[in-house]
Design an enzyme around this catalytic site. Sequence first.
Site, PDB file in Angstrom:
ATOM      1  N   GLU A  55       0.732  -1.151   0.077  1.00 19.38           N
ATOM      2  CA  GLU A  55      -0.052   0.003  -0.010  1.00 19.38           C
ATOM      3  C   GLU A  55       0.856   1.112   0.195  1.00 19.38           C
ATOM      4  O   GLU A  55       1.899   1.378   0.505  1.00 19.38           O
ATOM      5  CB  GLU A  55      -0.815  -0.040   1.331  1.00 19.38           C
ATOM      6  CG  GLU A  55      -1.773   1.335   1.389  1.00 19.38           C
ATOM      7  CD  GLU A  55      -2.962   1.420   2.500  1.00 19.38           C
ATOM      8  OE1 GLU A  55      -2.705   0.557   3.323  1.00 19.38           O
ATOM      9  OE2 GLU A  55      -3.701   1.835   2.115  1.00 19.38           O
ATOM     10  N   CYS A 251      -6.596   1.051   2.648  1.00 20.26           N
ATOM     11  CA  CYS A 251      -7.653   2.121   2.828  1.00 20.26           C
ATOM     12  C   CYS A 251      -7.658   2.880   1.471  1.00 20.26           C
ATOM     13  O   CYS A 251      -8.332   3.813   1.337  1.00 20.26           O
ATOM     14  CB  CYS A 251      -7.544   2.992   4.026  1.00 20.26           C
ATOM     15  SG  CYS A 251      -7.646   1.960   5.592  1.00 20.26           S
ATOM     16  N   ASN A 399     -11.837  -3.540   0.024  1.00 20.10           N
ATOM     17  CA  ASN A 399     -10.738  -3.835   0.970  1.00 20.10           C
ATOM     18  C   ASN A 399     -11.152  -4.165   2.256  1.00 20.10           C
ATOM     19  O   ASN A 399     -11.396  -5.112   2.629  1.00 20.10           O
ATOM     20  CB  ASN A 399      -9.816  -2.397   1.195  1.00 20.10           C
ATOM     21  CG  ASN A 399      -8.815  -2.577   2.352  1.00 20.10           C
ATOM     22  OD1 ASN A 399      -8.056  -3.622   2.554  1.00 20.10           O
ATOM     23  ND2 ASN A 399      -8.646  -1.357   3.277  1.00 20.10           N
ATOM     24  N   GLU A 400     -11.331  -3.159   3.270  1.00 19.38           N
ATOM     25  CA  GLU A 400     -11.733  -3.567   4.820  1.00 19.38           C
ATOM     26  C   GLU A 400     -13.117  -3.009   4.902  1.00 19.38           C
ATOM     27  O   GLU A 400     -13.285  -2.080   5.928  1.00 19.38           O
ATOM     28  CB  GLU A 400     -10.696  -2.870   5.635  1.00 19.38           C
ATOM     29  CG  GLU A 400     -10.403  -3.740   6.931  1.00 19.38           C
ATOM     30  CD  GLU A 400      -9.276  -2.956   7.799  1.00 19.38           C
ATOM     31  OE1 GLU A 400      -9.376  -1.834   8.036  1.00 19.38           O
ATOM     32  OE2 GLU A 400      -8.146  -3.603   8.138  1.00 19.38           O
TER      33      GLU A 400
HETATM   34  O1  AHR Z   1      -2.164  -1.564   6.820  1.00 16.10           O
HETATM   35  C1  AHR Z   1      -2.462  -0.405   7.140  1.00 16.10           C
HETATM   36  C2  AHR Z   1      -4.178  -0.217   7.008  1.00 16.10           C
HETATM   37  O2  AHR Z   1      -4.702  -0.976   7.966  1.00 16.10           O
HETATM   38  C3  AHR Z   1      -4.702  -0.647   5.791  1.00 16.10           C
HETATM   39  O3  AHR Z   1      -4.744   0.434   4.710  1.00 16.10           O
HETATM   40  C4  AHR Z   1      -6.232  -0.895   5.934  1.00 16.10           C
HETATM   41  O4  AHR Z   1      -6.685  -2.123   5.431  1.00 16.10           O
HETATM   42  C5  AHR Z   1      -5.992  -1.377   7.429  1.00 16.10           C
HETATM   43  O5  AHR Z   1      -6.806  -0.623   8.149  1.00 16.10           O
END
Ligand code: AHR
Length: 683
Positions: A55, A251, A399-400
């Site tokens: 990322e 994110c 993603n999350e």
């Molecule tokens: O790894 C950092 C962040 O942690 C990532 O962007 C996200 O997916 C998680 O909340």
Amino acid sequence: MLPLPTFRVRLLAAGLTGLSWLPAAAQTAAPTTITVQVNKPGGAVSKNMYGLFFEDINFAADGGLYPELVKNKSFETDEHLVGWKALRGGAGLETYAVLTQQPISATNRHFVRLNARVAGPDAGMVNEGFRGMGVKQNAEYTFSLYARKGPGSVNSLTVTLESEKGQPLAQAQVSGLTSEWKKYSLPIKPSATDAKAHLKITLDGAGTVDVDVVSLFPKDTWNNRPNGLRPDLVQLLKDMQPGFLRFPGGCIVEGRTLAERYQWKKTIGDVASREPLINRWNMEFKHRSTPDYYQSFGLGFFEYFQLSEDIGAEPLPILNVGMACQFNSAELAPMSSTAGGPNAGNDPNTGDPTLDTFIQDAIDLIEFANGPASSPWGAKRVAMGHPAPFNLKMIGIGNEQWGPQYLERYEPFAKAVKAKYPNIQIVSSAGPSPDGELFDKASKRLGELNAEYVDEHYYAKPEWFREHADRYDKYSRKGPKIFAGEYAAQSVAIGSPDNKNSWDCALSEAAFMTGLERNADVVGMASYAPMLAHVDAWQWTPNMIWFDNLNSYGTTNYYVQKLYALNKGTTILPVQLPGNAKNGQDNLFVSAVADNGTGEVVVKLVNYSPEARTVKVNLAGAKKLGKTGKATVLASPDLQAQNTLEQPTNVAPKESEFKVSSAIFDYTLAPNSFTVLRVAGKK
Ligand code: AHR
């Protein structure tokens, strides 16, 4: 818990005091017998089991893996002069303006107009780089820019690379300026190494010159590619033999708002015309604010696919599911458009993209990666120099993400992708926490939807990792496969700037990973998070690899990941401890695999105790046993030990041979150690 209002409050197992572990076994105690059932092999270990999560956080892309040395080369950032300063010495620089008339392209609309009223040696501007520019003595760099001459007598520009202290390291002249935009390239060879150099561009004479896309790029890139990546960092990644590369986040895929989401289509094609976007991590942590953090997309989706290929990893792009980051605005794309025709994919009232647009982006991405030259998106890949398909096999949808908003978007999204590309595997999200109501609901529903892979994330205290080494022992063998897509032990708390890449964290992760390996029939992929961090420009800690402008090192956590990846084997071998002893009891964690390629049995042992301890390893049913085995040991008596730029291998694997007298042999584990034993015994 995260002390920061702008980020998540995660269900962190903070402050757990641990199970009431038995006192550590002293070396004098009778050795624990570990029976590895070589004759009762279990399921297969996925060949992609251990991979990477990339990322753009902590200057991981610009200022890191992507080695462009000029910050904001195109003046397209929201504040157009980020990274630049006017030099007003000598006769002075009269005008220093960002303009838009007759730009070099429709997506690169801004440029700088430099105007010196009278000739002087110091009329121009300077770029600061990414916390300076790391340059090496006698290495070759290419300086390039677009320039256009205006009124006056300026026919050339002088380019000077200066050390942090202002000493000239290299100088070159851009000559023959004309009244049309033209790209100029010059070689630059610094006379000395400097980690924090800067670049000056000055006008030769009085008059006006327009300047755009200013670049200083090293020739020494991975595979010597013109727009290639930083070799020391790629080497560290390749050395791990990663099974997959998950990108571009995180994110960052979601964006703080939908307008700021990651849009892969804007990251391909001519590098000079890729529009930068604010980096979502720039102000996320007030205590580590980085207002100058943008994504240039010099490292875009084509380059991610190429990187995956270079390091032998399966690409795993993660796509926005029509949701902005739920820790931020949590904006949602409307479910679908009612308008047909040219406006399909946009809300008829607001014009905002609907879910259809996001689905189409995913479908087009698969065509970009795998389609023939005759397809619209395949043609773009071919035009970028990669006629062969990238052989994309999986994508992540979201993603999350969490809650009903995710599930209602995920379902039609996954259906549409499968309808067009039934062989593409889909990774779905179980949310940001490894347990709790939202996690349970998502896992249940994704199971009902026959999801293929569910991405689970765990950021927690080191003890959480040791206490949950049995997490997957009881998971259904009939449900979705698990992708442990982001995990890292947090020595203080999630988001704390005091988190360290301590040996305690890494050893606890190693203990947890014995559970991933024992359950490799359920857990198909796993990756540590985040991957990269600049020592002078990070927002998040801990991270797997740290670097400055010249050097890099793998943390203790990196070496744990690497040892698992290099010793992943092919088949699970069940492991038994005496009596009712549980794996992890007495701070001893074990897993084993067979490597059918080499005919070896591979046993992984974590001794989370300050005492050495001898174990009796019984390779039950081993055939053609080797007389010696190879031990690789990662150990430190000091749980707070770390690697650093100055001591990059303070805690690093050490290899040795050991005697194997019979299928039952004793082995003494070092205090606080992670040991991998390889013994021929499977053929
Ligand atoms: O790894 C950092 C962040 O942690 C990532 O962007 C996200 O997916 C998680 O909340």
